[in-house]
Design a protein around this motif. Structure first.
Motif, PDB file in Angstrom:
ATOM      1  N   ASP A   1     -11.994 -11.422  -7.698  1.00 27.53           N
ATOM      2  CA  ASP A   1     -12.197 -10.617  -6.496  1.00 27.53           C
ATOM      3  C   ASP A   1     -11.487 -11.806  -5.534  1.00 27.53           C
ATOM      4  O   ASP A   1     -11.923 -13.103  -5.345  1.00 27.53           O
ATOM      5  CB  ASP A   1     -13.735 -11.141  -6.316  1.00 27.53           C
ATOM      6  N   ASP A   2     -10.450 -11.245  -4.948  1.00 31.68           N
ATOM      7  CA  ASP A   2      -9.602 -12.085  -3.933  1.00 31.68           C
ATOM      8  C   ASP A   2     -10.140 -11.924  -2.693  1.00 31.68           C
ATOM      9  O   ASP A   2      -9.615 -13.050  -1.789  1.00 31.68           O
ATOM     10  CB  ASP A   2      -8.290 -11.757  -4.180  1.00 31.68           C
ATOM     11  N   ALA A   3     -11.057 -11.493  -2.150  1.00 33.45           N
ATOM     12  CA  ALA A   3     -11.611 -11.539  -0.946  1.00 33.45           C
ATOM     13  C   ALA A   3     -12.004 -12.834  -0.391  1.00 33.45           C
ATOM     14  O   ALA A   3     -11.712 -13.466   0.851  1.00 33.45           O
ATOM     15  CB  ALA A   3     -12.869 -10.628  -0.494  1.00 33.45           C
ATOM     16  N   PRO A   4     -12.564 -13.813  -0.996  1.00 39.35           N
ATOM     17  CA  PRO A   4     -12.904 -15.101  -0.594  1.00 39.35           C
ATOM     18  C   PRO A   4     -11.791 -15.973  -0.321  1.00 39.35           C
ATOM     19  O   PRO A   4     -11.715 -16.831   0.608  1.00 39.35           O
ATOM     20  CB  PRO A   4     -13.978 -15.692  -1.440  1.00 39.35           C
TER      21      PRO A   4
ATOM     22  N   ALA B   1     -10.492 -17.345   3.081  1.00 38.33           N
ATOM     23  CA  ALA B   1     -10.271 -18.811   3.609  1.00 38.33           C
ATOM     24  C   ALA B   1      -8.830 -19.159   3.864  1.00 38.33           C
ATOM     25  O   ALA B   1      -8.606 -19.904   4.690  1.00 38.33           O
ATOM     26  CB  ALA B   1     -10.523 -19.601   2.171  1.00 38.33           C
ATOM     27  N   PHE B   2      -7.850 -18.417   3.509  1.00 41.47           N
ATOM     28  CA  PHE B   2      -6.479 -18.281   4.143  1.00 41.47           C
ATOM     29  C   PHE B   2      -6.552 -17.922   5.344  1.00 41.47           C
ATOM     30  O   PHE B   2      -5.759 -18.869   6.135  1.00 41.47           O
ATOM     31  CB  PHE B   2      -5.510 -17.784   3.093  1.00 41.47           C
ATOM     32  N   GLY B   3      -7.073 -17.114   5.847  1.00 46.04           N
ATOM     33  CA  GLY B   3      -7.254 -16.702   7.275  1.00 46.04           C
ATOM     34  C   GLY B   3      -7.602 -18.041   8.050  1.00 46.04           C
ATOM     35  O   GLY B   3      -7.147 -18.195   9.077  1.00 46.04           O
TER      36      GLY B   3
ATOM     37  N   ILE C   1      -2.108  -4.389   8.283  1.00 49.51           N
ATOM     38  CA  ILE C   1      -3.175  -4.975   8.096  1.00 49.51           C
ATOM     39  C   ILE C   1      -4.291  -4.286   9.256  1.00 49.51           C
ATOM     40  O   ILE C   1      -5.455  -4.243   8.792  1.00 49.51           O
ATOM     41  CB  ILE C   1      -3.122  -6.378   8.542  1.00 49.51           C
ATOM     42  N   GLU C   2      -3.603  -3.618  10.450  1.00 48.62           N
ATOM     43  CA  GLU C   2      -4.565  -3.109  11.030  1.00 48.62           C
ATOM     44  C   GLU C   2      -5.154  -1.617  10.717  1.00 48.62           C
ATOM     45  O   GLU C   2      -6.111  -1.512  11.380  1.00 48.62           O
ATOM     46  CB  GLU C   2      -3.779  -2.777  12.424  1.00 48.62           C
ATOM     47  N   ASP C   3      -4.791  -1.269   9.580  1.00 46.66           N
ATOM     48  CA  ASP C   3      -5.473  -0.136   8.963  1.00 46.66           C
ATOM     49  C   ASP C   3      -6.565  -0.487   8.123  1.00 46.66           C
ATOM     50  O   ASP C   3      -7.210   0.250   7.487  1.00 46.66           O
ATOM     51  CB  ASP C   3      -4.509   0.695   8.225  1.00 46.66           C
TER      52      ASP C   3
ATOM     53  N   GLU D   1     -11.493  -4.530   8.227  1.00 48.42           N
ATOM     54  CA  GLU D   1     -12.411  -5.301   7.241  1.00 48.42           C
ATOM     55  C   GLU D   1     -11.564  -6.234   6.577  1.00 48.42           C
ATOM     56  O   GLU D   1     -12.327  -6.706   5.509  1.00 48.42           O
ATOM     57  CB  GLU D   1     -13.296  -4.566   6.694  1.00 48.42           C
ATOM     58  N   HIS D   2     -10.264  -6.417   6.491  1.00 51.84           N
ATOM     59  CA  HIS D   2      -9.670  -7.096   5.654  1.00 51.84           C
ATOM     60  C   HIS D   2     -10.158  -8.430   5.606  1.00 51.84           C
ATOM     61  O   HIS D   2     -10.291  -9.022   6.830  1.00 51.84           O
ATOM     62  CB  HIS D   2      -8.071  -6.997   5.817  1.00 51.84           C
ATOM     63  N   PRO D   3     -10.224  -9.031   4.184  1.00 59.95           N
ATOM     64  CA  PRO D   3     -10.868 -10.736   4.406  1.00 59.95           C
ATOM     65  C   PRO D   3     -10.092 -11.591   5.254  1.00 59.95           C
ATOM     66  O   PRO D   3     -10.488 -12.507   5.850  1.00 59.95           O
ATOM     67  CB  PRO D   3     -10.859 -10.851   2.948  1.00 59.95           C
ATOM     68  N   PHE D   4      -8.681 -11.236   5.277  1.00 58.66           N
ATOM     69  CA  PHE D   4      -7.706 -12.400   5.972  1.00 58.66           C
ATOM     70  C   PHE D   4      -8.178 -12.239   7.571  1.00 58.66           C
ATOM     71  O   PHE D   4      -8.356 -13.265   8.086  1.00 58.66           O
ATOM     72  CB  PHE D   4      -6.421 -12.004   5.737  1.00 58.66           C
ATOM     73  N   LEU D   5      -8.498 -10.951   7.998  1.00 60.40           N
ATOM     74  CA  LEU D   5      -8.711 -10.940   9.461  1.00 60.40           C
ATOM     75  C   LEU D   5     -10.041 -11.470   9.765  1.00 60.40           C
ATOM     76  O   LEU D   5     -10.378 -12.110  10.741  1.00 60.40           O
ATOM     77  CB  LEU D   5      -8.779  -9.163   9.765  1.00 60.40           C
TER      78      LEU D   5
END
Length: 328
Positions: free
Chosen positions: A125-128, A132-134, A252-254, A257-261
């Motif tokens: 699961d790469d969301a965390p 964190a990178f964001g 990314i604007e699409d 809820e992207h985790p980076f944002l």
């Protein structure tokens, strides 16, 4: 195994041992191996006799043709990492052990890159990791440069619009010299950038950018971000420029809820922001197209890459031809 890029030197373990002995006196290489994934520098890992794990990045030979923006990249990464160590030590990047125009030696951060992890049999699961990178980049972006663009006498300007146009001009000149067919004439691409000068100049502060935050440069262990690497392409400009590689080949604007944002925080996706993101994707896809022959990548050998980039570029060119939204 694919053929190495012409920019990458052919080295062996003896070369690595010699380099470490020269720049880290009193320390000796126990084991070493080349690292894959990059297409510019030659990169090796080594374990030293004191147990330290290090990474060596070796610049191309002086007689190798480079793109204009690639001048002095190894020394540039040393400056980037040292600035973060001095002014944002909480940001997880490698510590510099030696830096010169030809060779960078850093500590090796733990983990594997996210691209490899997600390509494996059991992706995480790469969301965390992305969140964190964001958050890490948001901290990096608080640092400010004296000018927009690159540092140390490379392409730069006092305004973001002038610096960005100069960066595009460098790529278009490279395309002409390397005989790269771009999806649109150079004049059309340049005119679209000029049309957006006012929008670009709504960016008043030259923030420190990483630029190359794709999955291959994010390190992961046990499902968490352990750091990020390859700051050699850093520059100063609009923080949004860093959002393109964080969602490579996507908009990314699409994905609001992207985790980076979510990790970055405070991003308002209004019309001027969307248009600037389109400009920055144009820049990235143009760069990836123009660099192909310098990496010995031919259109015939990798038609899918060229066609994919051409399609993406065409989409951004179509978007940029629409009326320019007013800066806010």
């Amino acid at each position: 195994m694919s053929e190495p890029s012409p920019t990458q030197r052919l080295l062996d373990a003896t070369d690595i041992e010699r380099s470490v002995a020269t720049v880290l006196p009193g320390r000796r290489v126990v084991t070493s191996a080349p690292l894959s994934g990059g297409g510019f520098a030659t990169v090796w890992s080594a374990r030293l006799d004191d147990g330290a794990d290090v990474v060596l990045k070796v610049a191309p030979r002086d007689d190798v043709r480079l793109l204009r923006y690639e001048r002095d990249l190894i020394a540039a990464e040393g400056r980037y990492l040292r600035r973060l160590a001095a002014e944002a030590p909480e940001v997880r990047v490698p510590r510099v052990l030696h830096a010169s125009p030809d060779l960078l030696v850093t500590e090796r951060l733990p983990g594997r890159n996210l691209f490899e992890v997600q390509s494996g049999p059991a992706p995480v699961d790469d969301a965390p990791v992305r969140a964190a990178f964001g958050a890490e980049l948001a901290r990096v972006h608080r640092l400010t440069g004296d000018r927009f663009g690159y540092d140390a006498g490379r392409t730069s300007a006092s305004t973001w619009s002038a610096a960005f146009l100069a960066m595009i001009d460098d790529l278009l000149d490279d395309a002409a010299e390397w005989q790269v067919e771009t999806p649109a004439p150079a004049g059309r691409i340049r005119d679209l950038i000029v049309r957006h000068a006012g929008l670009l100049d709504s960016v008043r502060r030259p923030a420190l950018l990483h630029f190359d935050g794709w999955d291959g440069n994010l390190l992961v262990a046990d499902g968490r971000l352990t750091g990020f690497v390859d700051g050699e392409r850093f520059l100063y400009g609009d923080p949004l420029l860093d959002f393109t590689s964080a969602a490579l080949f996507r908009r990314i604007e699409d994905e609001p809820e992207h985790p980076f944002l979510q990790g970055y925080g405070g991003v308002r996706l209004d019309a001027p922001v969307l248009r600037r993101l389109s400009l920055y994707r144009l820049h990235l896809y143009l760069l990836m197209t123009v660099e192909m022959p310098s990496r010995r990548i031919t259109r015939e050998a990798q038609p899918d890459r060229y066609e994919r980039l051409a399609e993406l570029l065409d989409g951004e060119l179509t978007e940029l031809a629409r009326p320019v939204p007013a800066p806010v």
